[in-house]
Design an enzyme around this catalytic site. Structure first.
Site, mmCIF file in Angstrom:
data_model
loop_
_atom_site.group_PDB
_atom_site.id
_atom_site.type_symbol
_atom_site.label_atom_id
_atom_site.label_comp_id
_atom_site.label_asym_id
_atom_site.label_seq_id
_atom_site.Cartn_x
_atom_site.Cartn_y
_atom_site.Cartn_z
ATOM 1 N N ARG A 282 1.041 4.209 -1.700
ATOM 2 C CA ARG A 282 1.168 2.906 -2.383
ATOM 3 C C ARG A 282 -0.192 2.377 -2.818
ATOM 4 O O ARG A 282 -0.325 1.815 -3.903
ATOM 5 C CB ARG A 282 1.876 1.892 -1.476
ATOM 6 C CG ARG A 282 3.388 2.096 -1.464
ATOM 7 C CD ARG A 282 4.032 1.472 -0.268
ATOM 8 N NE ARG A 282 4.107 0.026 -0.364
ATOM 9 C CZ ARG A 282 4.427 -0.754 0.671
ATOM 10 N NH1 ARG A 282 4.665 -0.236 1.845
ATOM 11 N NH2 ARG A 282 4.507 -2.059 0.500
ATOM 12 N N LYS B 135 2.308 -11.407 -1.266
ATOM 13 C CA LYS B 135 2.870 -11.978 -2.504
ATOM 14 C C LYS B 135 4.279 -12.522 -2.266
ATOM 15 O O LYS B 135 4.629 -13.577 -2.758
ATOM 16 C CB LYS B 135 2.958 -10.914 -3.613
ATOM 17 C CG LYS B 135 1.634 -10.349 -4.047
ATOM 18 C CD LYS B 135 1.825 -9.322 -5.155
ATOM 19 C CE LYS B 135 2.519 -8.058 -4.687
ATOM 20 N NZ LYS B 135 1.677 -7.179 -3.851
ATOM 21 N N ARG C 239 4.528 -5.429 9.481
ATOM 22 C CA ARG C 239 5.513 -6.185 8.715
ATOM 23 C C ARG C 239 6.958 -5.926 9.161
ATOM 24 O O ARG C 239 7.368 -4.797 9.341
ATOM 25 C CB ARG C 239 5.371 -5.812 7.239
ATOM 26 C CG ARG C 239 6.347 -6.515 6.336
ATOM 27 C CD ARG C 239 6.337 -5.883 4.978
ATOM 28 N NE ARG C 239 5.351 -6.473 4.099
ATOM 29 C CZ ARG C 239 5.175 -6.082 2.829
ATOM 30 N NH1 ARG C 239 5.889 -5.123 2.321
ATOM 31 N NH2 ARG C 239 4.282 -6.669 2.078
ATOM 32 N N ARG D 204 3.296 -3.729 -12.862
ATOM 33 C CA ARG D 204 2.468 -2.905 -11.995
ATOM 34 C C ARG D 204 1.770 -1.789 -12.769
ATOM 35 O O ARG D 204 0.996 -1.042 -12.170
ATOM 36 C CB ARG D 204 3.352 -2.267 -10.936
ATOM 37 C CG ARG D 204 3.311 -2.926 -9.568
ATOM 38 C CD ARG D 204 4.301 -2.164 -8.722
ATOM 39 N NE ARG D 204 4.119 -2.253 -7.323
ATOM 40 C CZ ARG D 204 4.778 -3.106 -6.540
ATOM 41 N NH1 ARG D 204 5.559 -4.031 -7.046
ATOM 42 N NH2 ARG D 204 4.624 -3.049 -5.240
ATOM 43 N N ARG E 133 10.551 -1.654 6.893
ATOM 44 C CA ARG E 133 10.838 -0.942 5.645
ATOM 45 C C ARG E 133 10.415 0.519 5.753
ATOM 46 O O ARG E 133 9.421 0.817 6.380
ATOM 47 C CB ARG E 133 10.112 -1.621 4.482
ATOM 48 C CG ARG E 133 10.976 -2.676 3.819
ATOM 49 C CD ARG E 133 10.214 -3.558 2.890
ATOM 50 N NE ARG E 133 9.282 -2.855 2.006
ATOM 51 C CZ ARG E 133 8.534 -3.453 1.090
ATOM 52 N NH1 ARG E 133 8.617 -4.766 0.947
ATOM 53 N NH2 ARG E 133 7.710 -2.786 0.337
HETATM 54 P P1 ADP Z 1 4.931 -4.433 -1.882
HETATM 55 O O1 ADP Z 1 4.536 -5.633 -2.663
HETATM 56 O O2 ADP Z 1 5.019 -4.664 -0.427
HETATM 57 O O3 ADP Z 1 4.134 -3.211 -2.202
HETATM 58 P P2 ADP Z 1 7.488 -4.367 -3.341
HETATM 59 O O4 ADP Z 1 8.650 -4.865 -2.605
HETATM 60 O O5 ADP Z 1 6.926 -5.200 -4.414
HETATM 61 O O6 ADP Z 1 6.393 -3.989 -2.257
HETATM 62 O O7 ADP Z 1 7.819 -2.931 -3.967
HETATM 63 C C1 ADP Z 1 8.319 -1.883 -3.186
HETATM 64 C C2 ADP Z 1 8.475 -0.625 -4.006
HETATM 65 O O8 ADP Z 1 9.373 -0.858 -5.101
HETATM 66 C C3 ADP Z 1 7.206 -0.111 -4.665
HETATM 67 O O9 ADP Z 1 6.426 0.652 -3.793
HETATM 68 C C4 ADP Z 1 7.792 0.721 -5.812
HETATM 69 O O10 ADP Z 1 8.308 1.942 -5.363
HETATM 70 C C5 ADP Z 1 8.973 -0.140 -6.260
HETATM 71 N N1 ADP Z 1 8.564 -1.117 -7.294
HETATM 72 C C6 ADP Z 1 8.561 -2.469 -7.173
HETATM 73 N N2 ADP Z 1 8.127 -3.059 -8.300
HETATM 74 C C7 ADP Z 1 7.838 -2.054 -9.156
HETATM 75 C C8 ADP Z 1 7.326 -1.998 -10.488
HETATM 76 N N3 ADP Z 1 7.014 -3.119 -11.168
HETATM 77 N N4 ADP Z 1 7.161 -0.772 -11.059
HETATM 78 C C9 ADP Z 1 7.464 0.357 -10.411
HETATM 79 N N5 ADP Z 1 7.931 0.378 -9.149
HETATM 80 C C10 ADP Z 1 8.121 -0.811 -8.520
#
Ligand code: ADP
Ligand code: ZN
Length: 209
Positions: A168, A13, A126, A87, A157
């Site tokens: 996750r 994404k 990654r 989410r 990360r």
């Molecule tokens: P990816 O898309 O690789 O899973 P992101 O960078 O979008 O990772 O998100 C990393 C972390 O940030 C998530 O695992 C969560 O802990 C937190 N996070 C991001 N967006 C949200 C959200 N909308 N609600 C709750 N936690 C979030």
């Protein structure tokens, strides 16, 4: 235009959002990036980093607040690309209300579809730029040491450990998949089995750009 980017962790994404940002001129708003930008030396930042490192979701109230702050900024007035939000169903309802109040609406929800096994293996490969957030795949860019876009250092990360990845995906299945059903009427599926360029091409077509 308001576009939502959804899909499991590892679907790419973030990469697609970067490409779409260039193509549309819309700002890329990523809640993951917003959280990573919170200073980990503050009590709030320390808490958020810990939650993220474990692969859990940050609580809705905090996420919604941070997102609303970002969407209030001027550059979002013309629309935005939302990456990693909503989410949970509670976040989706919050966003719906936020938009309704401002007489705005979501134009499209892109769903980047990738089988779980593939998504997991991608996550382990990654590398992320520590200054602009650009994502690299070690297989695609072997030996890459620095960010080609900004020269920043690349790091792994800390939510890429097997335990965090497992968590996750569990969070995704339990809390985020129901959001796909919520947006069923606006959902446009994009297959992400191949290169980022092909995926981008498909996304552009799906959006009718
Ligand atoms: P990816 O898309 O690789 O899973 P992101 O960078 O979008 O990772 O998100 C990393 C972390 O940030 C998530 O695992 C969560 O802990 C937190 N996070 C991001 N967006 C949200 C959200 N909308 N609600 C709750 N936690 C979030
Ligand atoms: Zn960079």
């Amino acid at each position: 235009m308001i576009i939502l980017l959804m899909g499991p962790p590892g679907a790419g994404k973030g990469t697609q959002a970067t490409l779409l940002e260039k193509a549309t001129g819309l700002p890329h708003v990523s809640t993951g990036d917003l959280f990573r930008a919170v200073n980990p030396k503050t009590p709030l930042g320390a808490k958020v980093s810990k939650i993220m490192a474990g692969g859990e979701l940050v609580r809705d109230s905090l996420t919604n607040e941070l997102l609303a702050q970002r969407l209030q900024q001027k550059d979002c007035a013309k629309g935005f690309l939302l990456d990693g939000y909503p989410r949970t169903l509670a976040q989706a309802k919050y966003l719906d209300a936020w938009l309704k109040k401002r007489k705005k609406r979501i134009d499209a929800v892109l769903y980047f579809d990738l089988p779980v096994a593939k998504a997991v293996s991608r996550l382990s490969l990654r590398l992320t730029c520590d200054s602009c957030g650009m994502v690299y795949n070690e297989l695609r860019t072997p030996g890459v040491k620095k960010c080609v876009r900004c020269g920043g250092a690349l790091y792994r990360r800390d939510d890429q450990s097997p335990a965090a990845v497992k968590k996750r995906f569990a969070e995704y299945g339990r809390k985020t998949e129901p959001v796909l059903a919520h947006y069923a009427a606006k959902l446009r599926r994009v297959d992400v089995g191949q290169t980022p360029e092909k995926t981008f091409h498909r996304a552009v077509i799906a959006l009718g750009l």
